[in-house]
Design a protein around this motif. Structure first.
Motif, mmCIF file in Angstrom:
data_model
loop_
_atom_site.group_PDB
_atom_site.id
_atom_site.type_symbol
_atom_site.label_atom_id
_atom_site.label_comp_id
_atom_site.label_asym_id
_atom_site.label_seq_id
_atom_site.Cartn_x
_atom_site.Cartn_y
_atom_site.Cartn_z
ATOM 1 N N ALA A 1 52.594 48.421 58.530
ATOM 2 C CA ALA A 1 53.289 47.156 58.350
ATOM 3 C C ALA A 1 53.537 46.551 57.267
ATOM 4 O O ALA A 1 54.419 45.925 57.188
ATOM 5 C CB ALA A 1 52.323 46.179 59.113
ATOM 6 N N VAL A 2 52.755 47.060 56.160
ATOM 7 C CA VAL A 2 53.009 46.438 54.676
ATOM 8 C C VAL A 2 54.353 47.423 54.367
ATOM 9 O O VAL A 2 55.099 46.895 53.310
ATOM 10 C CB VAL A 2 51.631 47.001 53.980
ATOM 11 N N THR A 3 54.473 48.512 54.600
ATOM 12 C CA THR A 3 55.631 49.295 54.041
ATOM 13 C C THR A 3 57.119 49.217 54.699
ATOM 14 O O THR A 3 58.029 49.403 54.080
ATOM 15 C CB THR A 3 55.371 50.916 54.143
ATOM 16 N N GLY B 1 60.440 47.597 56.347
ATOM 17 C CA GLY B 1 61.240 46.854 55.812
ATOM 18 C C GLY B 1 62.313 47.463 55.067
ATOM 19 O O GLY B 1 63.222 46.809 54.598
ATOM 20 N N GLY B 2 62.069 48.459 54.354
ATOM 21 C CA GLY B 2 63.122 48.967 53.523
ATOM 22 C C GLY B 2 62.985 48.622 51.971
ATOM 23 O O GLY B 2 63.664 49.238 51.305
ATOM 24 N N THR B 3 62.223 47.409 51.643
ATOM 25 C CA THR B 3 62.113 47.197 50.208
ATOM 26 C C THR B 3 61.325 48.001 49.452
ATOM 27 O O THR B 3 61.719 48.184 48.059
ATOM 28 C CB THR B 3 61.670 45.654 50.353
ATOM 29 N N VAL B 4 60.132 48.374 50.085
ATOM 30 C CA VAL B 4 59.265 49.185 48.937
ATOM 31 C C VAL B 4 58.749 50.659 49.861
ATOM 32 O O VAL B 4 58.952 50.508 51.025
ATOM 33 C CB VAL B 4 57.854 48.495 48.782
ATOM 34 N N THR B 5 58.440 51.355 49.087
ATOM 35 C CA THR B 5 58.009 52.665 49.652
ATOM 36 C C THR B 5 56.626 53.175 49.755
ATOM 37 O O THR B 5 55.622 52.067 49.323
ATOM 38 C CB THR B 5 58.767 54.025 48.806
ATOM 39 N N SER C 1 50.542 52.347 45.057
ATOM 40 C CA SER C 1 50.375 51.889 43.568
ATOM 41 C C SER C 1 49.965 50.562 43.250
ATOM 42 O O SER C 1 49.236 50.040 42.432
ATOM 43 C CB SER C 1 51.551 52.335 42.797
ATOM 44 N N SER C 2 50.529 49.516 44.160
ATOM 45 C CA SER C 2 50.283 48.255 43.896
ATOM 46 C C SER C 2 48.938 48.114 44.282
ATOM 47 O O SER C 2 48.198 47.091 43.646
ATOM 48 C CB SER C 2 51.251 47.257 44.751
ATOM 49 N N ILE C 3 48.404 48.511 45.385
ATOM 50 C CA ILE C 3 47.133 48.154 45.837
ATOM 51 C C ILE C 3 45.958 48.780 44.973
ATOM 52 O O ILE C 3 45.190 47.868 44.535
ATOM 53 C CB ILE C 3 46.817 48.866 47.286
ATOM 54 N N ALA C 4 46.493 49.995 44.411
ATOM 55 C CA ALA C 4 45.164 50.753 43.678
ATOM 56 C C ALA C 4 45.502 49.765 42.153
ATOM 57 O O ALA C 4 44.390 49.673 41.588
ATOM 58 C CB ALA C 4 45.907 52.294 43.499
ATOM 59 N N GLY C 5 46.581 49.472 41.552
ATOM 60 C CA GLY C 5 46.629 48.688 40.474
ATOM 61 C C GLY C 5 45.647 47.529 40.451
ATOM 62 O O GLY C 5 45.046 47.131 39.612
ATOM 63 N N HIS C 6 45.654 46.750 41.593
ATOM 64 C CA HIS C 6 45.077 45.292 41.721
ATOM 65 C C HIS C 6 43.574 45.702 42.052
ATOM 66 O O HIS C 6 42.581 44.978 41.674
ATOM 67 C CB HIS C 6 45.685 44.610 42.831
ATOM 68 N N LEU C 7 43.313 46.850 42.509
ATOM 69 C CA LEU C 7 41.940 47.316 42.447
ATOM 70 C C LEU C 7 41.425 48.023 41.061
ATOM 71 O O LEU C 7 40.048 48.227 41.332
ATOM 72 C CB LEU C 7 41.769 48.431 43.861
ATOM 73 N N LEU D 1 58.583 42.475 40.533
ATOM 74 C CA LEU D 1 59.052 42.076 41.982
ATOM 75 C C LEU D 1 58.594 42.832 43.131
ATOM 76 O O LEU D 1 58.032 42.391 44.239
ATOM 77 C CB LEU D 1 60.681 42.126 42.097
ATOM 78 N N THR D 2 58.499 44.113 42.777
ATOM 79 C CA THR D 2 57.928 45.051 43.847
ATOM 80 C C THR D 2 56.488 44.646 44.125
ATOM 81 O O THR D 2 55.968 44.869 45.266
ATOM 82 C CB THR D 2 58.039 46.534 43.439
ATOM 83 N N ASP D 3 55.575 44.530 42.970
ATOM 84 C CA ASP D 3 54.253 44.446 43.035
ATOM 85 C C ASP D 3 54.234 43.193 43.957
ATOM 86 O O ASP D 3 53.127 42.830 44.528
ATOM 87 C CB ASP D 3 53.672 44.354 41.724
#
Length: 381
Positions: free
Chosen positions: A69-71, A73-77, A83-89, A99-101
């Motif tokens: 459900a997060v991925t 929509g075609g905007t993010v892979t 990578s975004s989740i791991a970076g915030h962790l 923008l992607t983050d």
């Protein structure tokens, strides 16, 4: 020749069996139900699905649906999502564009998590309300909380009560709790019957709906009416981390409390008098369950609006899977409700993209045929 052994055999053959008082004592103590007052039939139905692997499979399904459900929509892979989740962790990963983050962490992830939490809470509330009221059509909005939340929201949105210090979600939360307080006051205390609870909830809900309509007709304008109508449809588009935190804390505590009352909820299947004879404090259990359902529903409605059918059809589907023992039903309903609402929200985002359909509309469209199918299957069984 009559011997002592033949007399003993004749006495055993003509013995009327154990005294009625002994059988009644075993029934009152719950011994005939398989120990601890839990019916053996419920245990057999639970064991048929394979007790251990089903919760694990549902947990894996929740994680899989949440990631998808997060991925979508075609905007993010998927790689960018990880990578975004791991970076915030705090994990060492290559930084993404702002923008992607922001799309992953600020928009999609809170929305998906809130859908999972709201679905789990609504499903568990519907499950226990169906148990204590012995009404197959009971759902979280039975207590007038949704209508009260609508009244609180319209008071803030249209009348401006609070001078901007209270948000729309805050007004909805206060309104939902005030509606339940009114239901609780009219209910008649611990001795209230299930029928009275249902009737009082319906009356309070209708009263709050009338007040909402009156305020909109007398003081509302086109913009406020449109905004409130969209909110009442049940949308997760405005999900934020603050809403996720509030619902996670409330729903988590409620599920723990309900799980601790699983044995008492099993006893309600046999009626109020039978539950009391099994040693269940009927009045206290009912009040605890109603308060938990009210708190969870008010928190959820204040965050996502009125999303129907989750608390109605998911408990029935869970019973078809694992039977009637609430020690398994509560976590199963929570996981199934999370999956159901996440899928409904994802369908609403993709069906007419880029226009988004509120999740409450999708749950209604999916819920009606599923509920008819469940009823038909129960009739055939």
């Amino acid at each position: 020749m009559i011997t002592s052994s033949s007399l003993a055999a004749e006495a055993r053959a003509t013995s009327p069996g154990p005294p009625v008082s002994t059988v009644a004592g075993r029934e009152a103590s719950g011994e005939h139900l398989g120990g601890r007052g839990r019916p053996q039939r419920l245990r057999r139905r639970t064991d048929r699905v394979g007790g251990a692997w089903l919760p694990l499979a549902l947990v894996a399904l929740v994680l899989l649906v949440a990631f998808a459900a997060v991925t979508i929509g075609g905007t993010v892979t998927p790689a960018q999502t990880l990578s975004s989740i791991a970076g915030h962790l705090g994990l060492p990963v290559a930084p993404l564009s702002r923008l992607t983050d922001s799309i992953v962490w600020e928009l999609r992830l809170p929305r998906v998590l809130l859908a999972a939490i709201a679905g789990a809470g609504l499903a568990c509330c519907g499950l226990v309300l169906q148990a204590v009221t012995r009404n197959a059509l009971a759902e979280p909005y039975l207590l007038g909380i949704s209508s009260g939340a609508s009244t609180g929201a319209v008071v803030v949105l249209v009348l401006g009560l609070g001078g901007g210090a209270i948000s729309l979600a805050g007004g909805a939360l206060v309104g939902g709790l005030a509606a339940f307080a009114l239901v609780f006051g009219l209910m008649g205390g611990r001795s209230a019957g299930a029928g009275r609870i249902v009737l009082v909830g319906v009356v309070v809900g209708q009263f709050c709906s009338a007040v909402t309509s009156l305020i909109l007709m007398a003081w509302g304008d086109a913009d406020s009416t449109r905004g409130l109508t969209y909110w009442l449809l049940g949308s997760l588009a405005a999900a934020r981390w603050s809403s996720v935190l509030l619902c996670a804390v409330v729903v988590g505590i409620v599920i723990i409390v309900l799980q601790s009352r699983a044995s008492s909820l099993d006893a309600f299947a046999f009626g109020r008098d039978a539950a009391a004879s099994l040693g269940v404090d009927v009045g206290t259990t009912r009040i605890v369950v109603l308060v938990c359902a009210a708190l969870a529903t008010a928190a959820i409605v204040s965050s996502v609006g009125a999303i129907g059918f989750v608390g109605l059809i998911v408990p029935h589907a869970a019973r078809l899977l694992v039977g009637g023992a609430h020690r398994v039903l509560v976590p199963t309903s929570a996981l199934a409700g999370a999956v159901f609402l996440m899928l409904a929200d994802a369908v609403g985002r993709l069906l007419f993209a880029p226009q988004q359909i509120p999740a409450g509309v999708i749950t209604a469209l999916l819920g009606v045929p599923v509920f008819i199918m469940i009823l038909s299957r129960r009739e055939r069984a």
